[in-house]
Design an enzyme around this catalytic site. Sequence first.
Site, PDB file in Angstrom:
ATOM      1  N   SER A 191       0.819  -1.215   0.000  1.00 38.72           N
ATOM      2  CA  SER A 191       0.000   0.000   0.000  1.00 38.72           C
ATOM      3  C   SER A 191       0.850   1.262   0.000  1.00 38.72           C
ATOM      4  O   SER A 191       0.356   2.339  -0.334  1.00 38.72           O
ATOM      5  CB  SER A 191      -0.944   0.013   1.204  1.00 38.72           C
ATOM      6  N   ASP A 218      -9.080   4.401  18.146  1.00 40.40           N
ATOM      7  CA  ASP A 218      -9.999   4.434  17.004  1.00 40.40           C
ATOM      8  C   ASP A 218      -9.705   5.661  16.140  1.00 40.40           C
ATOM      9  O   ASP A 218      -9.725   6.797  16.627  1.00 40.40           O
ATOM     10  CB  ASP A 218     -11.436   4.485  17.529  1.00 40.40           C
ATOM     11  N   LYS A 248     -13.122   3.570  -0.508  1.00 40.62           N
ATOM     12  CA  LYS A 248     -13.378   2.217  -1.000  1.00 40.62           C
ATOM     13  C   LYS A 248     -14.769   2.208  -1.633  1.00 40.62           C
ATOM     14  O   LYS A 248     -15.769   2.475  -0.967  1.00 40.62           O
ATOM     15  CB  LYS A 248     -13.295   1.197   0.130  1.00 40.62           C
TER      16      LYS A 248
END
Length: 352
Positions: free
Chosen positions: A187, A257, A302
């Site tokens: 990536s 998170d 995405k």
Amino acid sequence: MTSPSSILLYCRRGFEKECAAEILVQTQAAGISGHVRAKENSAYVVFVAHEPEILANRAARLRFDALIFARQRIFASGPLADLPVDDRITPLLDTAAGLQRRYSTLWLETADTNEAKELAAFTRKFERPFAAAAAGLLGGGPQAPRLHVFFLTSTAAYLGYTLPDDSAPWPCGIPRLKLPRSAPSRSTLKLEEAFLVFVDRPETMLRPGMSAVDLGAAPGGWTWQLVRRHIRTTAVDNGNLDPALLDSGLVTHLRTDGFRFRPSRPVDWLVCDMVEQPSRIARLVADWAADGAFRYAVFNLKLPMNRRYEEVERCRGLIEERLAAQGVSHRLRFRQLYHDREEVTGFLELVS
């Protein structure tokens, strides 16, 4: 001179429909009528102008950097079909001479498909004699148009040109990047390509000593690109990070998170490759931007299986609407990079 009759666009295989949709939107906005030819899984699209003279006169209104799914955009003539096997050069040269007086360079190309790659041996063999025959048309200087010959078969091709300041700078629109051995994941190439595509002032936009946040960092492919540029990075992810990045002294790893984290002070860069619904990523980036939490952002969306172009435009609208309400001046672009798959990459710059 002869006006180009069509626009040839290269794209990722399977995204022909999206590429066709956006070139129709762009040409209609410029008042250029025409239709598209898009064959599924061919990795290219052709917009055929109904009036080539109007296409030529209004071509400057069609900005390549406004396109999302096109890797390259070529103003073309053709296709030239049934090229004589014993003399392909003459009809190609005649067409090239009719489109432009001089070119800077010559690129022979094919679609990015396994079937088209079978033409590679032919194009390599054909390039030297064709370049020699075209020598009188080449040498026009770095700002002269590039000459492209896009082979469909060994006897059929589109021929056209690109302008250096309004096109991709790589053959086939593909940057040939090598995966560094020390990079934690493939990536990393996505962010490297994103910097090549979106960053027009690297000496000021990617300076050593800058600060960054990488949301969804593990195992560290995007963080690696920042560290190699000596940018201090807060890597946010509950997963493990490559130990070599932590040893660099430039990385702080926070196991939390990514949607809840906010930096205590603004950073230069936000990068985000979290796997999440595109609209949720768009809102996250918009929230950071509205708070002035970064100067530049690179983020991936995405895409769903269907209505992918519409989804990108919906995410664009979410960001634009939020920043307009806050009065935040900005520049926002999207591009499906070569190293993207079922996704697109966004770039957002806040303008002071």
